[in-house]
Design an enzyme around this catalytic site. Structure first.
Site, PDB file in Angstrom:
ATOM      1  N   GLU A 110      37.274  50.263  27.570  1.00  0.00           N
ATOM      2  CA  GLU A 110      36.668  49.149  26.851  1.00  0.00           C
ATOM      3  C   GLU A 110      35.301  48.773  27.423  1.00  0.00           C
ATOM      4  O   GLU A 110      35.060  48.871  28.623  1.00  0.00           O
ATOM      5  CB  GLU A 110      37.629  47.958  26.869  1.00  0.00           C
ATOM      6  CG  GLU A 110      38.844  48.266  25.999  1.00  0.00           C
ATOM      7  CD  GLU A 110      39.935  47.214  26.014  1.00  0.00           C
ATOM      8  OE1 GLU A 110      40.627  47.081  25.003  1.00  0.00           O
ATOM      9  OE2 GLU A 110      40.105  46.528  27.038  1.00  0.00           O
ATOM     10  N   CYS A 123      29.208  44.736  29.820  1.00  0.00           N
ATOM     11  CA  CYS A 123      30.159  45.024  30.894  1.00  0.00           C
ATOM     12  C   CYS A 123      30.747  46.414  30.611  1.00  0.00           C
ATOM     13  O   CYS A 123      31.382  46.622  29.580  1.00  0.00           O
ATOM     14  CB  CYS A 123      31.230  43.929  30.818  1.00  0.00           C
ATOM     15  SG  CYS A 123      32.535  44.105  31.992  1.00  0.00           S
ATOM     16  N   CYS A 130      42.792  52.154  36.568  1.00  0.00           N
ATOM     17  CA  CYS A 130      42.315  51.855  37.920  1.00  0.00           C
ATOM     18  C   CYS A 130      43.474  52.081  38.881  1.00  0.00           C
ATOM     19  O   CYS A 130      44.614  51.747  38.571  1.00  0.00           O
ATOM     20  CB  CYS A 130      41.843  50.410  38.009  1.00  0.00           C
ATOM     21  SG  CYS A 130      41.071  50.015  39.597  1.00  0.00           S
ATOM     22  N   CYS A 134      45.189  45.788  41.871  1.00  0.00           N
ATOM     23  CA  CYS A 134      45.057  44.377  42.260  1.00  0.00           C
ATOM     24  C   CYS A 134      46.118  43.593  41.480  1.00  0.00           C
ATOM     25  O   CYS A 134      46.340  43.829  40.286  1.00  0.00           O
ATOM     26  CB  CYS A 134      43.658  43.854  41.944  1.00  0.00           C
ATOM     27  SG  CYS A 134      42.386  44.686  42.936  1.00  0.00           S
ATOM     28  N   CYS A 137      45.373  41.901  37.841  1.00  0.00           N
ATOM     29  CA  CYS A 137      44.466  42.568  36.907  1.00  0.00           C
ATOM     30  C   CYS A 137      45.222  43.453  35.903  1.00  0.00           C
ATOM     31  O   CYS A 137      46.056  44.277  36.286  1.00  0.00           O
ATOM     32  CB  CYS A 137      43.469  43.416  37.699  1.00  0.00           C
ATOM     33  SG  CYS A 137      42.324  44.309  36.643  1.00  0.00           S
ATOM     34  N   GLY A 179      38.222  49.858  35.840  1.00  0.00           N
ATOM     35  CA  GLY A 179      38.010  50.811  36.923  1.00  0.00           C
ATOM     36  C   GLY A 179      37.259  50.257  38.117  1.00  0.00           C
ATOM     37  O   GLY A 179      36.717  49.159  38.083  1.00  0.00           O
ATOM     38  N   GLU A 180      37.284  51.031  39.180  1.00  0.00           N
ATOM     39  CA  GLU A 180      36.581  50.673  40.413  1.00  0.00           C
ATOM     40  C   GLU A 180      35.364  51.603  40.522  1.00  0.00           C
ATOM     41  O   GLU A 180      35.501  52.796  40.814  1.00  0.00           O
ATOM     42  CB  GLU A 180      37.537  50.864  41.608  1.00  0.00           C
ATOM     43  CG  GLU A 180      36.869  50.857  42.967  1.00  0.00           C
ATOM     44  CD  GLU A 180      35.982  49.639  43.245  1.00  0.00           C
ATOM     45  OE1 GLU A 180      36.383  48.499  42.978  1.00  0.00           O
ATOM     46  OE2 GLU A 180      34.861  49.854  43.751  1.00  0.00           O
ATOM     47  N   SER A 211      30.238  45.971  40.743  1.00  0.00           N
ATOM     48  CA  SER A 211      31.267  45.099  41.303  1.00  0.00           C
ATOM     49  C   SER A 211      32.342  45.959  41.953  1.00  0.00           C
ATOM     50  O   SER A 211      32.825  46.921  41.358  1.00  0.00           O
ATOM     51  CB  SER A 211      31.881  44.261  40.168  1.00  0.00           C
ATOM     52  OG  SER A 211      32.917  43.450  40.671  1.00  0.00           O
ATOM     53  N   SER A 233      34.718  41.606  44.936  1.00  0.00           N
ATOM     54  CA  SER A 233      35.895  40.859  44.517  1.00  0.00           C
ATOM     55  C   SER A 233      36.667  40.427  45.762  1.00  0.00           C
ATOM     56  O   SER A 233      37.497  41.169  46.267  1.00  0.00           O
ATOM     57  CB  SER A 233      36.776  41.750  43.635  1.00  0.00           C
ATOM     58  OG  SER A 233      36.073  42.071  42.469  1.00  0.00           O
ATOM     59  N   LEU A 234      36.386  39.224  46.229  1.00  0.00           N
ATOM     60  CA  LEU A 234      36.994  38.766  47.480  1.00  0.00           C
ATOM     61  C   LEU A 234      38.392  38.179  47.205  1.00  0.00           C
ATOM     62  O   LEU A 234      39.378  38.639  47.748  1.00  0.00           O
ATOM     63  CB  LEU A 234      36.070  37.750  48.149  1.00  0.00           C
ATOM     64  CG  LEU A 234      36.408  37.362  49.576  1.00  0.00           C
ATOM     65  CD1 LEU A 234      36.390  38.563  50.507  1.00  0.00           C
ATOM     66  CD2 LEU A 234      35.464  36.283  50.089  1.00  0.00           C
ATOM     67  N   HIS A 235      38.429  37.147  46.423  1.00  0.00           N
ATOM     68  CA  HIS A 235      39.671  36.557  45.895  1.00  0.00           C
ATOM     69  C   HIS A 235      40.610  35.903  46.914  1.00  0.00           C
ATOM     70  O   HIS A 235      41.569  35.237  46.522  1.00  0.00           O
ATOM     71  CB  HIS A 235      40.483  37.580  45.088  1.00  0.00           C
ATOM     72  CG  HIS A 235      39.725  38.204  43.955  1.00  0.00           C
ATOM     73  ND1 HIS A 235      38.935  37.475  43.111  1.00  0.00           N
ATOM     74  CD2 HIS A 235      39.624  39.493  43.537  1.00  0.00           C
ATOM     75  CE1 HIS A 235      38.378  38.283  42.214  1.00  0.00           C
ATOM     76  NE2 HIS A 235      38.775  39.510  42.456  1.00  0.00           N
ATOM     77  N   ASN A 310      42.458  34.928  33.909  1.00  0.00           N
ATOM     78  CA  ASN A 310      42.769  35.223  32.508  1.00  0.00           C
ATOM     79  C   ASN A 310      44.113  35.932  32.457  1.00  0.00           C
ATOM     80  O   ASN A 310      44.283  36.969  33.090  1.00  0.00           O
ATOM     81  CB  ASN A 310      41.691  36.122  31.909  1.00  0.00           C
ATOM     82  CG  ASN A 310      40.360  35.411  31.861  1.00  0.00           C
ATOM     83  OD1 ASN A 310      40.250  34.324  31.318  1.00  0.00           O
ATOM     84  ND2 ASN A 310      39.349  36.010  32.469  1.00  0.00           N
ATOM     85  N   CYS A 353      37.491  38.863  31.744  1.00  0.00           N
ATOM     86  CA  CYS A 353      37.688  39.574  33.012  1.00  0.00           C
ATOM     87  C   CYS A 353      39.149  39.889  33.251  1.00  0.00           C
ATOM     88  O   CYS A 353      40.002  39.005  33.137  1.00  0.00           O
ATOM     89  CB  CYS A 353      37.299  38.671  34.185  1.00  0.00           C
ATOM     90  SG  CYS A 353      35.585  38.443  34.380  1.00  0.00           S
TER      91      CYS A 353
HETATM   92  N1  SAH Z   1      37.011  47.118  40.314  1.00  0.00           N
HETATM   93  C1  SAH Z   1      35.885  46.237  40.269  1.00  0.00           C
HETATM   94  C2  SAH Z   1      35.551  45.769  38.857  1.00  0.00           C
HETATM   95  C3  SAH Z   1      36.695  45.069  38.260  1.00  0.00           C
HETATM   96  S1  SAH Z   1      36.693  43.813  37.106  1.00  0.00           S
HETATM   97  C4  SAH Z   1      36.153  45.044  41.143  1.00  0.00           C
HETATM   98  O1  SAH Z   1      37.284  44.884  41.599  1.00  0.00           O
HETATM   99  O2  SAH Z   1      35.244  44.287  41.415  1.00  0.00           O
HETATM  100  C5  SAH Z   1      35.602  42.566  37.456  1.00  0.00           C
HETATM  101  C6  SAH Z   1      36.184  41.290  38.056  1.00  0.00           C
HETATM  102  O3  SAH Z   1      37.251  40.711  37.290  1.00  0.00           O
HETATM  103  C7  SAH Z   1      36.723  41.530  39.428  1.00  0.00           C
HETATM  104  O4  SAH Z   1      36.259  40.534  40.303  1.00  0.00           O
HETATM  105  C8  SAH Z   1      38.197  41.391  39.219  1.00  0.00           C
HETATM  106  O5  SAH Z   1      38.874  41.095  40.390  1.00  0.00           O
HETATM  107  C9  SAH Z   1      38.267  40.283  38.192  1.00  0.00           C
HETATM  108  N2  SAH Z   1      39.558  40.176  37.531  1.00  0.00           N
HETATM  109  C10 SAH Z   1      40.517  41.116  37.426  1.00  0.00           C
HETATM  110  N3  SAH Z   1      41.580  40.643  36.753  1.00  0.00           N
HETATM  111  C11 SAH Z   1      41.293  39.380  36.417  1.00  0.00           C
HETATM  112  C12 SAH Z   1      41.996  38.378  35.666  1.00  0.00           C
HETATM  113  N4  SAH Z   1      43.180  38.619  35.135  1.00  0.00           N
HETATM  114  N5  SAH Z   1      41.400  37.180  35.487  1.00  0.00           N
HETATM  115  C13 SAH Z   1      40.167  36.945  35.995  1.00  0.00           C
HETATM  116  N6  SAH Z   1      39.443  37.853  36.688  1.00  0.00           N
HETATM  117  C14 SAH Z   1      40.011  39.064  36.905  1.00  0.00           C
END
Ligand code: SAH
Length: 377
Positions: A110, A123, A130, A134, A137, A179-180, A211, A233-235, A310, A353
């Site tokens: 997508e 995007c 992937c 995570c 995701c 994807g990463e 990212s 993507s720290l989280h 999301n 996202c």
């Molecule tokens: N693999 C890359 C790109 C991924 S998507 C990465 O990890 O950065 C881009 C962003 O969306 C990342 O920060 C990812 O962690 C975040 N993301 C993934 N799932 C999500 C969700 N369900 N809700 C909000 N953000 C999300």
């Protein structure tokens, strides 16, 4: 002769054996030069062809009128400019557009365009699925199939440009789709180079963002080879929690990740790393965690982007309340950390996202299925 030149000089395309035409879409500027040298042509041909392809959107060699007719015919024999196909387009109420892009063998990824007042962000996806898994995701939930080729990644930009029909609508490109990107470094790198090359799309380095979930060695490599903007993507502010949310953390823990980030920041035009932090109710959204996050990034070349979670079918998390997100944001800001809250876009068409799932058959599952079928037969 051509085969020999390509096999020896283009290791990346060593599979090219002359039997099939080579897709020039997505070849890095240097690779394209090699290709023309291999044909016995002057290297400046690369710039000419790039101009036609990336600046004028011409994907038919016969339309490249400043090349001799004979040369155009020859190119047609040995090369192509092939785009993937759009399988489906969705438009959200808020103007967001999502394309499902067919990448063959039943796989589709997508691509999302998000229009805003002062910019238009595309995007793009870098992998079908992937492998990083995570916890929050949707893409990870569906598993991993394969890396996209450079042509499939760059093709998304072409298709979006065509679909939008407005020249200049795309001002920013983010590798935040499926994807990463740093796990597919070899194909993402030429695309990033083409996006910022003067003979390519000519975007400013600040307007192209990769990212990553934190593939530390690749961050160092990227710093040397193409310093576009970096988002991480720290989280989670602690290894204990990040190990669970972003499992790659077990291999590259926060301290090492941040060290790589500060190193990277020294070389980029924007001089700032964006840290993405998805807001998960009662998981990573307390003020104590805001304090821990502050101590990781305060005084550093960093900004924090809080992303409301999301949801997607099968998700095990909930989004923090608006009030909690605002308080978390306020906490960081009051301590001098530049913080923004990402506006959720395209939710009604599952384009936000982490909602991108495409049509990906998990290769691990396919192997299992094949084994079972074998046993049954
Ligand atoms: N693999 C890359 C790109 C991924 S998507 C990465 O990890 O950065 C881009 C962003 O969306 C990342 O920060 C990812 O962690 C975040 N993301 C993934 N799932 C999500 C969700 N369900 N809700 C909000 N953000 C999300």
């Amino acid at each position: 002769m051509l085969t020999k030149a390509l096999n020896t000089e283009l290791p990346q395309y060593s599979r090219y054996d002359g039997a099939e035409k080579l897709n020039l879409l997505g070849l890095a500027p240097g690779e394209l030069k090699y290709f023309f040298e291999g044909l016995g042509e002057k290297p400046y041909r690369a710039r000419q062809v790039m101009h036609w392809v990336y600046r004028r959107g011409v994907l038919d060699f016969h339309g490249m009128t400043d090349l001799s007719v004979q040369f155009r015919k020859r190119l047609d024999l040995v090369a192509t400019l092939d785009l993937p196909e759009i399988a489906h387009t969705d438009r959200s109420k808020d103007g967001t557009t999502k394309w499902l892009v067919n990448v063959g063998s039943g796989q589709a990824v997508e691509t999302v365009f998000i229009p805003e007042l002062s910019r238009g962000t595309l995007c793009i996806s870098s992998q079908a699925g992937c492998a990083l898994d995570c916890a929050f995701c949707a893409t990870g939930h569906h598993g991993f199939n394969r890396n996209l080729t450079a042509a499939e990644i760059l093709g998304q930009v072409f298709l979006a440009n065509r679909g939008l029909k407005i020249e200049g609508a795309i001002t920013n490109i983010v590798f935040m789709g499926m994807g990463e990107p740093l796990a597919n470094y070899r194909n993402v790198m030429p695309v990033a180079q083409l996006l910022v090359d003067d003979y390519g799309f000519g975007l400013s380095r600040r307007r192209v963002t990769i990212s990553t979930a934190g593939l530390v060695p690749m961050i160092y490599r990227l710093a040397k080879e193409c310093n576009v903007a970096l988002a991480v993507s720290l989280h989670a502010p602690t290894d204990d929690l990040r190990d669970q949310l972003v499992p790659i953390n077990k291999r590259h823990p926060i301290r090492q990740l941040l060290k790589a980030c500060w190193y990277y920041a020294e070389g980029i035009a924007s001089r700032q790393i964006t840290f993405e932090y998805v807001m998960l109710r009662d998981i990573n959204d307390s003020l104590e965690q805001a304090r821990q996050l502050t101590s990781l990034v305060r005084g550093r070349p960093a900004k924090v982007n809080l992303i409301p979670f999301n949801s997607f079918p099968g998700a095990q998390f909930q989004c923090s309340s608006k009030h909690v997100i605002d308080e978390f944001c306020q906490y960081l800001r009051s301590r001098g950390v530049v913080t923004t809250i990402r506006q959720t876009r395209g939710n009604d068409i599952d384009a936000a996202c982490g909602q991108l799932a495409g049509k990906v058959e998990n290769r691990m599952r396919i192997r299992l299925r094949d084994k079972v079928l074998k046993r049954l037969s």
